[in-house]
Design a protein around this motif. Structure first.
Motif, short mmCIF file in Angstrom:
data_model
loop_
_atom_site.label_atom_id
_atom_site.label_comp_id
_atom_site.label_asym_id
_atom_site.label_seq_id
_atom_site.Cartn_x
_atom_site.Cartn_y
_atom_site.Cartn_z
N LYS A 139 -1.59 21.69 58.85
CA LYS A 139 -1.03 20.44 59.40
C LYS A 139 0.21 20.66 60.27
O LYS A 139 1.25 20.02 60.10
CB LYS A 139 -0.71 19.48 58.25
CG LYS A 139 -1.95 19.06 57.47
CD LYS A 139 -1.61 18.12 56.32
CE LYS A 139 -2.87 17.64 55.62
NZ LYS A 139 -3.67 18.73 55.01
N VAL A 140 0.09 21.53 61.24
CA VAL A 140 1.21 21.79 62.15
C VAL A 140 1.30 20.66 63.17
O VAL A 140 0.31 20.27 63.78
CB VAL A 140 1.02 23.14 62.87
CG1 VAL A 140 2.11 23.37 63.90
CG2 VAL A 140 0.99 24.28 61.85
N GLU A 141 2.52 20.14 63.34
CA GLU A 141 2.71 19.02 64.26
C GLU A 141 3.83 19.26 65.27
O GLU A 141 4.09 18.38 66.10
CB GLU A 141 3.01 17.74 63.47
CG GLU A 141 1.82 17.28 62.63
CD GLU A 141 2.06 15.94 61.95
OE1 GLU A 141 1.08 15.16 61.81
OE2 GLU A 141 3.21 15.66 61.55
N ASP A 142 4.47 20.42 65.22
CA ASP A 142 5.49 20.70 66.23
C ASP A 142 5.73 22.20 66.32
O ASP A 142 5.38 22.97 65.41
CB ASP A 142 6.81 19.97 65.94
CG ASP A 142 7.33 20.23 64.54
OD1 ASP A 142 7.32 21.40 64.10
OD2 ASP A 142 7.76 19.26 63.89
N SER B 46 -2.13 28.31 63.49
CA SER B 46 -1.78 26.92 63.23
C SER B 46 -3.02 26.06 63.08
O SER B 46 -3.91 26.09 63.93
CB SER B 46 -0.93 26.35 64.38
OG SER B 46 0.32 26.97 64.43
N ILE C 29 -4.52 22.60 63.52
CA ILE C 29 -4.29 21.35 64.25
C ILE C 29 -5.28 20.35 63.67
O ILE C 29 -6.49 20.45 63.89
CB ILE C 29 -4.51 21.53 65.76
CG1 ILE C 29 -3.65 22.69 66.29
CG2 ILE C 29 -4.17 20.22 66.49
CD1 ILE C 29 -2.16 22.49 66.16
N THR D 81 -4.13 16.73 62.72
CA THR D 81 -3.61 15.37 62.68
C THR D 81 -3.50 14.84 64.11
O THR D 81 -3.40 15.62 65.06
CB THR D 81 -2.22 15.31 62.03
OG1 THR D 81 -1.26 15.98 62.89
CG2 THR D 81 -2.21 15.96 60.65
N GLY E 130 -0.48 16.28 65.75
CA GLY E 130 -0.68 17.69 66.08
C GLY E 130 -1.50 17.86 67.35
O GLY E 130 -1.20 18.72 68.19
N ARG F 148 0.56 17.01 70.41
CA ARG F 148 1.60 18.01 70.67
C ARG F 148 1.05 19.43 70.78
O ARG F 148 1.81 20.40 70.74
CB ARG F 148 2.64 17.96 69.55
CG ARG F 148 3.49 16.70 69.56
CD ARG F 148 4.48 16.74 68.41
NE ARG F 148 5.41 15.62 68.44
CZ ARG F 148 6.29 15.36 67.47
NH1 ARG F 148 6.32 16.13 66.39
NH2 ARG F 148 7.11 14.33 67.57
N ALA F 149 -0.26 19.56 70.90
CA ALA F 149 -0.88 20.89 70.87
C ALA F 149 -0.34 21.81 71.96
O ALA F 149 -0.14 23.01 71.72
CB ALA F 149 -2.40 20.75 71.01
N ILE G 30 3.00 23.13 70.83
CA ILE G 30 2.83 24.07 69.72
C ILE G 30 2.31 25.40 70.24
O ILE G 30 2.75 26.47 69.81
CB ILE G 30 1.85 23.48 68.68
CG1 ILE G 30 2.45 22.21 68.06
CG2 ILE G 30 1.53 24.49 67.59
CD1 ILE G 30 1.44 21.39 67.25
#
Length: 280
Positions: free
Chosen positions: A95-98, A115, A117, A119, A122, A125-126, A129
């Motif tokens: 759940k990486v979002e930044d 990471s 992705i 959400t 996420g 903001r891919a 990231i």
């Protein structure tokens, strides 16, 4: 000359850390990568046992398989302590979002960072990231969580998430990262899995994450290089070499013009075929 070694990632199998038999079996499977799971697949009260199980399993020989640990959370100290005691090829963050999450994790481990992705935030903001430093190796799509958060439905053609898949893939490729497609829900639906693999391959993904060994052969076949395509790629490379030797900037093969971009694609395909053959 073909490109340098490309690591096959056609099939990436999730294995829960608290399932000793599954861990042992994974060592014998024809899978390109194993993701040792400490996140959703492991209940909170089983985390310690899962860490011990993964540590014991990794003491054995895993051949050339890529070994990745999915941690419980991006800031789970116990999981990162485990990771740095193990011979891994990467750590997967859920759940990486930044970008800050990736940078912080890079300070917690010596291993490459992957990471998830999965959400809406996420996905949006891919691109940011993907640019979070040279420690980032790739993206893994969490399609189940994404469908849930979108309040969408699982449908065979995956229409509700095609935009998200494309945005994730665009961000990964813009920064030279690997991109692995999400899992297929139907464990007994091999036709559906095959269709999803073909779709993911045609979009540009490197491979498929799996939750059951039954899908390995399908993913390996579809994301792997086709013999006829490899033969054609070698012809393109040879035609290009002849054209360059004659001082030409383009080549011609089967009535089609060949330029450097076609040669780059051909070399990448041949390199993948050679890597798959070497790992067999």
């Amino acid at each position: 000359m073909t490109q340098k070694h490309i690591r096959p990632r056609r099939s990436m199998l999730y294995v829960p850390g608290d399932k000793p038999r599954a861990l042992e079996k994974a060592r014998t499977l024809p899978v390109d990568g194993v993701i040792f799971d400490l996140e959703d697949a492991v209940a909170p009260e089983a985390k310690d046992a899962a860490r011990a199980g993964i540590a014991a399993a990794l003491a054995g020989d895993w051949g050339g398989r890529e070994l990745i640990l999915r941690v419980s959370a991006a800031d789970c100290a116990a999981d990162f302590d485990l990771a740095d005691r193990l011979a891994l090829d990467g750590v997967l963050l859920p759940k990486v979002e930044d970008a800050a999450t990736v940078l912080a994790a890079a300070g917690r481990t010596r291993h490459p960072i992957w990471s998830m992705i999965e959400t809406p935030l996420g996905v949006l903001r891919a691109a940011g990231i993907a640019g979070a430093g040279d420690r980032l190796a790739g993206f893994v799509v969490g399609t189940n969580d994404l469908v849930k958060d979108l309040r969408a439905r699982h449908v065979p053609d995956r229409t509700p998430i095609l935009t998200a898949l494309s945005l994730i893939l665009l961000a990964a490729r813009a920064h030279g990262l690997a991109a692995i497609d999400g899992v297929h829900l139907g464990l007994d639906d091999m036709a559906g899995l095959e269709a999803a693999c073909r779709q993911g391959r045609d979009m540009g993904f490197d491979g498929k994450t799996l939750v059951h060994p039954a899908g390995i052969d399908i993913a390996n076949r579809i994301f792997g290089p086709d013999a006829q395509e490899v033969a054609q790629a070698r012809r393109i490379i040879a035609a290009w070499a002849e054209a360059r030797a004659a001082g030409k900037g383009v080549a011609r093969i089967d009535g089609q013009m060949v330029e450097q971009l076609h040669v780059d694609q051909a070399e990448a395909l041949v390199a993948l075929a050679e890597a798959v053959a070497a790992a067999a």
